[in-house]
Design a protein around this motif. Structure first.
Motif, mmCIF file in Angstrom:
data_model
loop_
_atom_site.group_PDB
_atom_site.id
_atom_site.type_symbol
_atom_site.label_atom_id
_atom_site.label_comp_id
_atom_site.label_asym_id
_atom_site.label_seq_id
_atom_site.Cartn_x
_atom_site.Cartn_y
_atom_site.Cartn_z
ATOM 1 N N GLN A 32 16.558 87.573 38.497
ATOM 2 C CA GLN A 32 16.861 88.448 39.636
ATOM 3 C C GLN A 32 15.768 88.441 40.704
ATOM 4 O O GLN A 32 15.964 88.979 41.793
ATOM 5 C CB GLN A 32 17.121 89.877 39.160
ATOM 6 N N TYR A 33 14.608 87.833 40.413
ATOM 7 C CA TYR A 33 13.526 87.768 41.391
ATOM 8 C C TYR A 33 13.419 86.390 42.059
ATOM 9 O O TYR A 33 12.613 86.211 42.975
ATOM 10 C CB TYR A 33 12.184 88.093 40.722
ATOM 11 N N ILE A 34 14.202 85.425 41.607
ATOM 12 C CA ILE A 34 14.104 84.065 42.141
ATOM 13 C C ILE A 34 14.858 83.972 43.460
ATOM 14 O O ILE A 34 16.071 84.234 43.520
ATOM 15 C CB ILE A 34 14.643 83.041 41.125
ATOM 16 N N LYS A 35 14.155 83.621 44.518
ATOM 17 C CA LYS A 35 14.752 83.532 45.845
ATOM 18 C C LYS A 35 15.528 82.219 45.994
ATOM 19 O O LYS A 35 15.207 81.207 45.361
ATOM 20 C CB LYS A 35 13.660 83.596 46.919
ATOM 21 N N PRO A 36 16.552 82.210 46.864
ATOM 22 C CA PRO A 36 17.224 80.949 47.179
ATOM 23 C C PRO A 36 16.210 79.948 47.735
ATOM 24 O O PRO A 36 15.205 80.348 48.346
ATOM 25 C CB PRO A 36 18.243 81.357 48.247
ATOM 26 N N PRO A 37 16.428 78.651 47.525
ATOM 27 C CA PRO A 37 15.432 77.652 47.938
ATOM 28 C C PRO A 37 14.948 77.795 49.380
ATOM 29 O O PRO A 37 13.754 77.639 49.650
ATOM 30 C CB PRO A 37 16.170 76.328 47.719
ATOM 31 N N LYS A 38 15.824 78.120 50.314
ATOM 32 C CA LYS A 38 15.421 78.213 51.719
ATOM 33 C C LYS A 38 14.545 79.427 52.004
ATOM 34 O O LYS A 38 13.916 79.496 53.059
ATOM 35 C CB LYS A 38 16.662 78.238 52.615
ATOM 36 N N GLU A 39 14.530 80.393 51.084
ATOM 37 C CA GLU A 39 13.753 81.613 51.306
ATOM 38 C C GLU A 39 12.445 81.636 50.517
ATOM 39 O O GLU A 39 11.683 82.597 50.613
ATOM 40 C CB GLU A 39 14.593 82.840 50.917
#
Length: 285
Positions: A32-39
């Protein structure tokens, strides 16, 4: 109408303080803490020499600012939207007491801190998330949010009781930062060729209804995979101006100029100032 009246009283999912995850020694960031690659953050991010603005001449009793100093403020606001302010009149002892008090607070036991927990409908207090959307991507950080002004909206029962001197220190620091904010509004007004009190009055100062101000103390625990998450998601500040105190020697703050994110190298005893959304859209008459 109270803007919080339609918000739920509880978060959509159990709140887990990030500090507790970090101190448990986890080896991977929970999903739940992993951001999308672009972010996700870019390592290493290029450094940016944010303008340095000396506001000594904008303080009461000082010599009036000259054209070069006014232009420096105008350029910093229009070309960057950020600057580091020096000779601001806030004593180093006040800053260090503030840092020390809140370091002690976040060092308290988790159950003692949770007594001060906030909710969507009552945002003041200790928290680890802001959005009420179930399944939202979370930030790797805890915080404490407080209203500073006006006094009518302060929720004093949500101010921590421990450490014993935290309230007094925070109130004093808040007064000093409010004074600095008034100086900054004066400097920006004068740099625009306006009366020095223009922006302060526009935000409710000087009999205009009362200036509103809040404070957020952020705590960013050690992260096992810093390339996958962020301490706080990218955002613009919705208020007039934001005055940020970074930890000395910690270059974790990033700002965007153009399409690139840059790391800001904090200057000892300086504050980082962000020109907020309201300054950019305020109607100039």
């Amino acid at each position: 109408m109270d803007s919080t009246s339609s918000l739920p009283d509880v978060w959509p999912e159990p709140v887990v303080p990030v500090q507790s995850l970090s101190e448990a020694g986890i080896s991977a960031v929970p999903p739940q803490y992993i951001k999308p690659p672009k972010e996700r953050p870019v390592f290493p991010a290029p450094s940016l020499d944010v303008p340095i603005v000396d506001v000594a001449r904008f303080l009461d009793g000082g010599a009036p600012p000259d054209e070069q100093q006014l232009q420096a403020v105008a350029d910093a606001c229009s070309q960057y939207g950020f600057f580091q302010v020096v000779n601001h009149g806030v004593e180093a002892s006040t800053v260090e007491q503030m840092r020390g008090a809140w370091t002690r607070f976040f060092g308290l036991g988790m159950e003692e801190k949770k007594v001060c927990s906030n909710s969507p409908a009552a945002p003041e207090g200790y928290g680890s998330r802001a959005g009420v959307e179930k399944g939202a991507c979370l930030d790797w950080g805890d915080y404490y949010f407080l209203h500073v002004m006006p006094s009518e909206i302060k929720c004093r029962n949500k101010w921590p009781k421990s450490p014993h001197d935290l309230r007094e220190i925070t109130e004093e620091y808040g007064r000093k930062l409010m004074n600095l904010s008034e100086v900054l509004l004066k400097a920006i007004s004068m740099s625009l060729g306006l009366d020095e009190s223009y922006l302060h009055a526009a935000f409710g100062g000087g009999g205009g209804g009362g200036v509103a101000a809040c404070m957020r103390v952020n705590y960013y625990p050690t992260c096992p995979q810093p390339g996958l998450t962020l301490g706080i998601s990218s955002h613009s500040d919705a208020g007039g101006i934001a005055v940020l105190l970074a930890d000395d020697g910690v270059s974790g703050t990033q700002v965007r100029k153009g399409d690139t994110w840059y790391t800001v190298q904090p200057i000892p005893r300086a504050f980082l100032v962000n020109v907020g959304d309201q300054i950019q859209v305020i109607k100039l008459i």
